[in-house]
Write an enzyme that holds these catalytic residues in place. Structure first.
Site: not given
Length: 422
Positions: A59, A315
């Site tokens: 992110k 992720s």
């Protein structure tokens, strides 16, 4: 998946520019072949380790790229975001690096560990506001603050600059895999920023690669939207996979993904939990539920990927240790090894001993036992949780319980009752 041309798609030039801005900010995470999974699927399975970023997820890429594009007026007016976890950390560290003041709205039930991480990364450049019970509550509060105070909202996924930042994951994979062409990439989908950016890069530089998007079964917002051929808001979702559980994907992301993804599949939350445990026990890799999505989908493609080069994007690793018991429980339930019953015990001496010695098998364990209020004079009632050695042991167990008049009810398939136990 559909022959519809999207109005926006991140250009290769824009993604390369994002990669330049991110140098020294976001790590070029390793692409590592995993021995366990490669052997299991008779393929070359590579992990793209975005869990190794400083903020433990990809992110930071989109957050920093977006915030580095703000003009002087936007910087002066400060920024706002809403997040329950990874995006908040990406924004927080970007605030500190870029010296931009920001307010981060988080749901009130957010675990303290995540709140402290956000404060650590942002230091004096951010304020955390806890509001509401859900992400949607925090999002609406953040948008209200933006409008009232003329602040800039840093969206977690539905933004061109954010998509271009996340797309650098795809650029890195292609660069790291120059010596072996990639046949498949499995990428998790939440709001769709990563899947939209990565798939756009691959369709430009490696169009032969099949891109598989993976969602949690309880929050299939992208799959539902693609099937409906319009971006669709789900009425309700299962929030366990908090990094990927959204009711509606980004409009920009949907328009891209319906054109660039080859398949979108869902994975049961219990299967995701088993993947988390396997990664920890076999490879000492800690992942959050969203971080295990891509690996959890491999079984659905076991024949197609045999002998192929496959990349799974890991992720993130922001997993709260307090969730371990729930993760184990969900994994056992998914494997059909954990079962809950209402058991009726006759009010006589030795009834419990008889249940243990006569009804239970030698490998069956009682993991939960709780008496409820008496319902009649002849029998006491208890809620009993049992862990079995094999799923095949269930039917013989129920048969014996009924034969000896211990069986009251089976709770696993009764969600209204079962939610209070798990």
């Amino acid at each position: 998946m559909n022959n519809v041309t999207t109005s926006y798609k991140p250009s290769l030039k824009a993604v390369e520019s994002a990669a330049e801005k991110l140098k020294g900010i976001a790590s070029v995470t390793p692409l590592i072949k995993n021995v366990q999974y490669s052997k299991q699927f008779d393929a070359n399975i590579f992990f793209k380790r975005e869990d190794l970023q400083q903020v433990r997820s990809y992110k930071i890429r989109g957050a920093y790229h977006k915030m580095s594009s703000l003009n002087a007026s936007q910087i002066e007016n400060e920024i706002v975001c809403a997040s329950a976890g990874n995006h908040a950390q990406g924004v927080a560290i970007s605030c500190k690096l870029l010296k931009i003041k920001g307010t981060i709205f988080m749901p009130s039930p957010t675990p303290n560990q995540k709140i402290e991480q956000v404060k650590m990364f942002g230091e004096d450049y951010i304020d955390v506001v806890l509001v509401g019970d859900t992400f949607d509550d925090a999002y609406h509060a953040a948008m209200t603050a933006c409008e009232r105070l003329n602040k800039t909202f840093i969206h977690p996924f539905d933004d061109e600059k954010v998509i271009e930042g996340q797309a650098t994951v795809g650029l890195e994979i292609i660069d790291q895999a120059k010596t072996h062409p990639i046949h498949y990439v499995f990428v998790p989908i939440g709001g769709g920023g990563l899947s939209a950016g990565l798939s756009s890069v691959f369709k430009t530089l490696s169009p032969q690669t099949k891109i598989i998007g993976v969602e949690p079964k309880g929050a299939p917002s992208m799959l539902t939207s693609i099937n409906n051929n319009r971006n669709t808001t789900l009425k309700s979702i299962e929030s366990f996979v908090d990094g990927a559980a959204v009711k509606r994907v980004g409009d920009l992301n949907f328009a891209i993904c319906k054109e660039t993804l080859d398949h979108v599949v869902t994975v049961d939350e219990g299967k995701i939990c088993q993947t988390i445990l396997d990664l920890y026990n076999k490879d000492a890799i800690v992942v959050e539920p969203a971080g295990a999505l891509s690996l959890s989908a491999l079984e659905q493609f076991s024949k197609a990927i045999r002998g192929k080069n496959v990349v799974c994007v890991i992720s993130g690793s922001n997993n709260d240790i307090t969730r371990t018991a729930e993760i184990k429980e969900r994994a056992l339930l998914y494997a059909n090894l954990k079962h809950y019953f209402i058991v009726k015990f006759p009010q006589r001496a030795g009834a419990l001993r008889e249940f243990v010695t006569t009804i239970l098998g030698p490998d069956d364990d009682i993991t939960h036992f709780e008496y409820t209020k008496k319902v009649n004079r002849e029998k006491d009632v208890a809620v009993v949780g049992l862990q079995l050695k094999s799923p095949k042991d269930l039917e013989p167990l129920i048969t014996k319980m009924k034969l000896h008049n211990f069986f009251g009810d089976y709770l696993n398939d009764k969600p209204d009752l079962f939610q209070f136990l798990v």
